[in-house]
Design a protein around this motif. Structure first.
Motif, PDB file in Angstrom:
ATOM      1  N   GLY A  21       3.533  20.553  11.182  1.00 37.29           N
ATOM      2  CA  GLY A  21       3.714  21.449  10.047  1.00 37.29           C
ATOM      3  C   GLY A  21       4.654  20.884   9.009  1.00 37.29           C
ATOM      4  N   PRO A  22       4.801  21.608   7.897  1.00 39.46           N
ATOM      5  CA  PRO A  22       5.666  21.125   6.813  1.00 39.46           C
ATOM      6  C   PRO A  22       7.099  20.837   7.236  1.00 39.46           C
ATOM      7  CG  PRO A  22       4.348  22.980   6.101  1.00 39.46           C
ATOM      8  CD  PRO A  22       4.134  22.840   7.585  1.00 39.46           C
ATOM      9  N   SER A  23       7.672  21.658   8.111  1.00 35.19           N
ATOM     10  CA  SER A  23       9.066  21.413   8.505  1.00 35.19           C
ATOM     11  C   SER A  23       9.187  20.119   9.300  1.00 35.19           C
ATOM     12  CB  SER A  23       9.622  22.585   9.307  1.00 35.19           C
ATOM     13  OG  SER A  23       8.864  22.784  10.487  1.00 35.19           O
ATOM     14  N   ALA A  35       0.846  -1.187   0.000  1.00 32.72           N
ATOM     15  CA  ALA A  35       0.000   0.000   0.000  1.00 32.72           C
ATOM     16  C   ALA A  35       0.884   1.241   0.000  1.00 32.72           C
ATOM     17  CB  ALA A  35      -0.898  -0.003   1.230  1.00 32.72           C
ATOM     18  N   PRO A  36       0.460   2.268  -0.722  1.00 34.58           N
ATOM     19  CA  PRO A  36       1.246   3.505  -0.722  1.00 34.58           C
ATOM     20  C   PRO A  36       1.343   4.093   0.680  1.00 34.58           C
ATOM     21  CG  PRO A  36      -0.451   3.562  -2.427  1.00 34.58           C
ATOM     22  CD  PRO A  36      -0.705   2.357  -1.581  1.00 34.58           C
ATOM     23  N   SER A  37       2.452   4.744   0.944  1.00 31.11           N
ATOM     24  CA  SER A  37       2.681   5.376   2.239  1.00 31.11           C
ATOM     25  C   SER A  37       1.915   6.699   2.315  1.00 31.11           C
ATOM     26  CB  SER A  37       4.168   5.666   2.425  1.00 31.11           C
ATOM     27  OG  SER A  37       4.913   4.492   2.356  1.00 31.11           O
ATOM     28  N   PRO A  38       1.708   7.186   3.546  1.00 29.88           N
ATOM     29  CA  PRO A  38       1.135   8.529   3.675  1.00 29.88           C
ATOM     30  C   PRO A  38       2.038   9.544   2.969  1.00 29.88           C
ATOM     31  CG  PRO A  38       1.183   7.422   5.802  1.00 29.88           C
ATOM     32  CD  PRO A  38       1.960   6.572   4.836  1.00 29.88           C
ATOM     33  N   LEU A  39       1.453  10.634   2.505  1.00 26.52           N
ATOM     34  CA  LEU A  39       2.228  11.669   1.828  1.00 26.52           C
ATOM     35  C   LEU A  39       3.243  12.306   2.760  1.00 26.52           C
ATOM     36  CD1 LEU A  39      -0.562  13.502  -0.215  1.00 26.52           C
ATOM     37  CD2 LEU A  39       1.087  11.810  -1.032  1.00 26.52           C
ATOM     38  N   ASN A  40       2.817  12.567   3.983  1.00 26.50           N
ATOM     39  CA  ASN A  40       3.694  13.197   4.969  1.00 26.50           C
ATOM     40  C   ASN A  40       3.025  13.104   6.347  1.00 26.50           C
ATOM     41  OD1 ASN A  40       1.890  15.543   5.248  1.00 26.50           O
ATOM     42  ND2 ASN A  40       2.623  16.080   3.202  1.00 26.50           N
ATOM     43  N   ALA A  41       3.708  13.594   7.354  1.00 29.35           N
ATOM     44  CA  ALA A  41       3.189  13.502   8.722  1.00 29.35           C
ATOM     45  C   ALA A  41       1.912  14.314   8.902  1.00 29.35           C
ATOM     46  CB  ALA A  41       4.245  13.954   9.721  1.00 29.35           C
ATOM     47  N   THR A  42       1.762  15.391   8.161  1.00 31.81           N
ATOM     48  CA  THR A  42       0.561  16.224   8.268  1.00 31.81           C
ATOM     49  C   THR A  42      -0.658  15.467   7.775  1.00 31.81           C
ATOM     50  OG1 THR A  42       1.942  18.181   7.874  1.00 31.81           O
ATOM     51  CG2 THR A  42      -0.438  18.460   7.664  1.00 31.81           C
ATOM     52  N   THR A  43      -0.571  14.902   6.570  1.00 33.28           N
ATOM     53  CA  THR A  43      -1.721  14.176   6.030  1.00 33.28           C
ATOM     54  C   THR A  43      -1.998  12.913   6.843  1.00 33.28           C
ATOM     55  OG1 THR A  43      -0.364  12.987   4.397  1.00 33.28           O
ATOM     56  CG2 THR A  43      -1.414  15.054   3.679  1.00 33.28           C
ATOM     57  N   ILE A  83     -18.208  17.556  13.350  1.00 31.21           N
ATOM     58  CA  ILE A  83     -17.100  18.013  14.173  1.00 31.21           C
ATOM     59  C   ILE A  83     -16.622  19.350  13.604  1.00 31.21           C
ATOM     60  CG2 ILE A  83     -15.364  16.738  12.839  1.00 31.21           C
ATOM     61  CD1 ILE A  83     -13.850  16.262  15.487  1.00 31.21           C
ATOM     62  N   ASP A  84     -16.127  20.212  14.450  1.00 33.75           N
ATOM     63  CA  ASP A  84     -15.585  21.482  13.996  1.00 33.75           C
ATOM     64  C   ASP A  84     -14.309  21.217  13.194  1.00 33.75           C
ATOM     65  OD1 ASP A  84     -13.619  23.925  14.599  1.00 33.75           O
ATOM     66  OD2 ASP A  84     -15.698  24.626  14.664  1.00 33.75           O
ATOM     67  N   ALA A  85     -14.201  21.830  12.030  1.00 33.28           N
ATOM     68  CA  ALA A  85     -13.021  21.620  11.183  1.00 33.28           C
ATOM     69  C   ALA A  85     -11.739  21.976  11.918  1.00 33.28           C
ATOM     70  CB  ALA A  85     -13.140  22.435   9.895  1.00 33.28           C
ATOM     71  N   GLY A  86     -11.807  22.952  12.805  1.00 32.78           N
ATOM     72  CA  GLY A  86     -10.629  23.341  13.572  1.00 32.78           C
ATOM     73  C   GLY A  86     -10.080  22.211  14.413  1.00 32.78           C
ATOM     74  N   LYS A  87     -10.959  21.353  14.924  1.00 27.50           N
ATOM     75  CA  LYS A  87     -10.490  20.220  15.725  1.00 27.50           C
ATOM     76  C   LYS A  87      -9.742  19.203  14.876  1.00 27.50           C
ATOM     77  CE  LYS A  87     -13.751  20.509  19.500  1.00 27.50           C
ATOM     78  NZ  LYS A  87     -14.627  19.789  20.399  1.00 27.50           N
ATOM     79  N   LEU A  88     -10.077  19.135  13.603  1.00 31.83           N
ATOM     80  CA  LEU A  88      -9.373  18.197  12.713  1.00 31.83           C
ATOM     81  C   LEU A  88      -7.999  18.707  12.301  1.00 31.83           C
ATOM     82  CD1 LEU A  88     -12.256  17.017  10.344  1.00 31.83           C
ATOM     83  CD2 LEU A  88     -11.231  15.761  12.255  1.00 31.83           C
ATOM     84  N   VAL A  89      -7.823  20.027  12.272  1.00 36.58           N
ATOM     85  CA  VAL A  89      -6.560  20.572  11.775  1.00 36.58           C
ATOM     86  C   VAL A  89      -5.684  21.218  12.843  1.00 36.58           C
ATOM     87  CG1 VAL A  89      -7.466  20.911   9.449  1.00 36.58           C
ATOM     88  CG2 VAL A  89      -7.581  22.780  11.092  1.00 36.58           C
ATOM     89  N   SER A  90      -6.240  21.443  14.021  1.00 28.54           N
ATOM     90  CA  SER A  90      -5.479  22.111  15.073  1.00 28.54           C
ATOM     91  C   SER A  90      -4.251  21.305  15.481  1.00 28.54           C
ATOM     92  CB  SER A  90      -6.375  22.324  16.294  1.00 28.54           C
ATOM     93  OG  SER A  90      -5.660  22.947  17.340  1.00 28.54           O
ATOM     94  N   ARG A  91      -3.118  21.980  15.520  1.00 22.01           N
ATOM     95  CA  ARG A  91      -1.853  21.418  15.988  1.00 22.01           C
ATOM     96  C   ARG A  91      -1.367  20.210  15.183  1.00 22.01           C
ATOM     97  NH1 ARG A  91       0.003  23.644  20.784  1.00 22.01           N
ATOM     98  NH2 ARG A  91      -1.514  24.902  21.877  1.00 22.01           N
ATOM     99  N   LEU A  92      -1.704  20.180  13.914  1.00 19.55           N
ATOM    100  CA  LEU A  92      -1.134  19.150  13.046  1.00 19.55           C
ATOM    101  C   LEU A  92       0.353  19.451  12.876  1.00 19.55           C
ATOM    102  CD1 LEU A  92      -3.785  18.866  10.190  1.00 19.55           C
ATOM    103  CD2 LEU A  92      -3.244  17.133  11.907  1.00 19.55           C
TER     104      LEU A  92
END
Length: 92
Positions: A83-85, A8-16, A72-81
């Motif tokens: 980052g790119p670095s 199976a393909p790997s995740p794109l990155n830690a964020t996704t 669910i609030d979209a902010g809860k899904l993306v908060s503190r993910l």
């Protein structure tokens, strides 16, 4: 004819990957199958599967659709993910 297992393909990155884990956790918390959740979100179930595995980078509109569908609030899904670095450092 010999069929070989394709990894199976790997995740794109830690964020996704982290975002997908949050989406999956919320779907499971609601007791929904991927197909049922996808219908509620207004996306195809294969797209939802790729999101949950971290294999899709999403537009803002799609994040909002998923959040609305999973009540669910979209902010809860993306908060503190991570980052790119952080994501880049993990995959080096």
């Amino acid at each position: 004819m010999c069929l070989e297992a394709v990894p199976a393909p790997s995740p794109l990155n830690a964020t996704t990957q982290a975002f997908g884990e949050r989406v999956r956790a919320r779907r499971v918390e609601l007791g929904l199958s991927q197909e049922a959740a996808a219908v509620r979100c207004g996306i195809h179930w294969t797209q939802l599967g790729k999101v949950e595995r971290g294999q899709r980078s999403l537009r803002l509109e799609t994040i909002v659709k998923i959040a609305d569908g999973l009540d669910i609030d979209a902010g809860k899904l993306v908060s503190r993910l991570p980052g790119p670095s952080v994501a880049a450092a993990i995959h080096q």
